[in-house]
Design a protein around this motif. Structure first.
Motif: not given
Length: 324
Positions: A43-44, A59-61, A144-145, A152-153
């Motif tokens: 989970e981002f 990132w914090k995940v 995408r985030k 976006l691909l």
């Protein structure tokens, strides 16, 4: 005593393989996967990096209910690494994959953290727990985030891979997953005077373990601890063996000066609460030749039970044969 570090030279496993391997797959220190198959539900939660980061997304995940820092790495073309990182080598490496193995930021971090783990000195930096390989869905979700583009691909099945994509993937990376390292989640606050004082001792100890950090500006520290080894060279490393003494000395001076500048910055903000190390100032003021704790002096074969075979393997497999 650690097992022999000889392993078959090979690129990162491609989808859908389930790697139970340590990376990178060359002689020397390595990092183990965070999970047995190097996959995890992620989970981002929050972006922790800087907008101008060129090597990675930080990132914090949340993984299995626990919070971590995840550093997901962009790809680097082998030719770019050869020119920019390996350009000073007096003996060119034998193939393009080796430039990735030794100079790619992900592999540089794996090797540095691997050395800290094998020597039980993980206290010298923010702790790393292991690596993960993102699924195509995860790498697309993260892209995408960041971009805000829901269509976006970004995964490996894109058409032409010329580096002009979110993860900077080229054709040589086709089918390879995005690589990430799971690290301890630490506060972003400035170091207190006690934490700041240990930074020079920690860097000196890293050198004694054969780790040349090379990137010690203030942005790579949190709470007085190093968080970034993406430019590091860890013995055995071709650049520490086959770059001239004068060039290495200049690079060492640059590394020490970065840390000294950070000390000056902290001294200004913390007033008289912090003392700038006198020996560090001396090395950066014309006495760099007197610094003796050089990473290239680390006895990288000492801990390998098959040292002779590893040394022979390195000499026979790593470098191009000299022209006749």
């Amino acid at each position: 005593m650690m097992a022999s570090s000889i392993s078959r030279f090979a690129p990162l496993p491609k989808f859908p393989s389930r790697p139970a391997v340590l990376l990178p797959r060359v002689p020397g220190p390595k990092l183990a996967p965070f999970t047995p198959n190097a996959r995890a539900d992620i989970e981002f939660v929050e972006f922790l990096g800087r907008a101008n980061d060129v090597d990675s997304q930080v990132w914090k995940v949340k993984i299995n209910g626990a919070l971590f820092t995840l550093k997901a790495f962009y790809f680097c073309h082998s030719e770019t690494l050869r020119q920019n990182q390996g350009g000073d080598l007096t003996r060119p490496l034998a193939n393009s994959q080796l430039y990735i193995d030794y100079f790619d930021p992900f592999n540089c971090e794996c090797r540095a953290y691997g050395r800290l783990k094998e020597r039980q000195r993980e206290n010298l930096a923010v702790k790393a727990y292991g690596y993960l390989l993102l699924t195509p869905q995860q790498e697309t979700e993260l892209a995408r985030k960041v971009t805000g583009n829901p269509s976006l691909l970004s995964h490996a099945s894109a058409g032409t891979l010329d580096g002009d994509n979110f993860w900077k993937r080229y054709e040589e990376h086709r089918g390879q997953p995005v690589r990430a390292i799971v690290k301890e989640l630490v506060s972003g606050k400035a170091p207190n005077p006690h934490d700041a004082q240990r930074m020079w001792a920690d860097l000196d100890n890293l050198h004694s373990l054969g780790i040349f950090v090379r990137d010690t500006h203030g942005g790579n520290y949190l709470g007085g601890k190093l968080v970034d080894f993406s430019r590091s060279w860890t013995m055995y490393h071709p650049a520490l063996v086959h770059i001239g003494e004068n060039t290495l000395q200049l690079l060492m001076l640059e590394e020490l000066q970065q840390l000294l500048d950070y000390y000056y910055e902290l001294a200004n903000s913390l007033s008289d609460e912090i003392d700038v190390p006198e020996d560090l100032e001396s090395y950066c003021s014309g006495q760099i030749a007197k610094y003796k704790n050089l990473p290239r002096a680390y006895n990288w074969l000492k801990w390998d039970k098959n040292a002779a075979a590893v040394k022979a393997h390195v000499e026979s497999e790593l470098y191009q044969e000299p022209a006749l």
